[in-house]
Design a protein around this motif. Sequence first.
Motif, PDB file in Angstrom:
ATOM      1  N   VAL A  10       0.836  -1.198   0.000  1.00 43.66           N
ATOM      2  CA  VAL A  10       0.000   0.000   0.000  1.00 43.66           C
ATOM      3  C   VAL A  10       0.873   1.252   0.000  1.00 43.66           C
ATOM      4  O   VAL A  10       1.886   1.316   0.697  1.00 43.66           O
ATOM      5  CB  VAL A  10      -0.934  -0.010   1.240  1.00 43.66           C
ATOM      6  N   HIS A  14      -2.083   5.615   2.735  1.00 44.86           N
ATOM      7  CA  HIS A  14      -3.341   4.995   2.298  1.00 44.86           C
ATOM      8  C   HIS A  14      -3.682   3.729   3.091  1.00 44.86           C
ATOM      9  O   HIS A  14      -4.577   2.983   2.696  1.00 44.86           O
ATOM     10  CB  HIS A  14      -3.274   4.662   0.808  1.00 44.86           C
ATOM     11  N   ASP A  17      -7.291   3.687   4.236  1.00 45.69           N
ATOM     12  CA  ASP A  17      -8.169   3.491   3.075  1.00 45.69           C
ATOM     13  C   ASP A  17      -8.227   2.014   2.702  1.00 45.69           C
ATOM     14  O   ASP A  17      -9.305   1.470   2.432  1.00 45.69           O
ATOM     15  CB  ASP A  17      -7.666   4.287   1.861  1.00 45.69           C
ATOM     16  N   ILE A  82      -4.317   3.213  -4.752  1.00 47.71           N
ATOM     17  CA  ILE A  82      -3.712   3.200  -3.412  1.00 47.71           C
ATOM     18  C   ILE A  82      -2.614   2.150  -3.238  1.00 47.71           C
ATOM     19  O   ILE A  82      -2.005   2.083  -2.188  1.00 47.71           O
ATOM     20  CB  ILE A  82      -4.783   3.024  -2.310  1.00 47.71           C
TER      21      ILE A  82
END
Length: 98
Positions: A10, A14, A17, A82
Amino acid sequence: MINVGLYYRVKPGHEQDFEKSFEGVVTFLKGHVEGFRDAKLYRSVNDPQEYMIYSEWDSIETFKKFMLSRQFSDTTQYGKTILEGIPRHRIFKEVNEE
C-alpha cells in the motif's frame, strides 16, 4: 476448501483506506459471492506498507470465477489508486472436507 493469500503493498498514507476497503469488500463477498467463506487482513510488523489477505473459498473454481468477475475488476481498479506494484496471490492448499 482452499486458502488463498493475496499480497499487497500500500502507498504510504493509504493504509486506513486499504483497511476500510477490505472491510467493505469482505461484507460484500459474504453476501453476494457464492463460494466465498471468509477473509482476514494481516499487516507486516517489519513493513507496515505490506498486507496479506488470507481468504477461504469452497474450491479453486469458485476463487477463479471471482477473479474473472466484474466485482473483482472494480476492486482492482480502485486498488490501482492506493497500491504500489502488482498484487500477487498464492493458493496455500486444497482441503477435501468430508
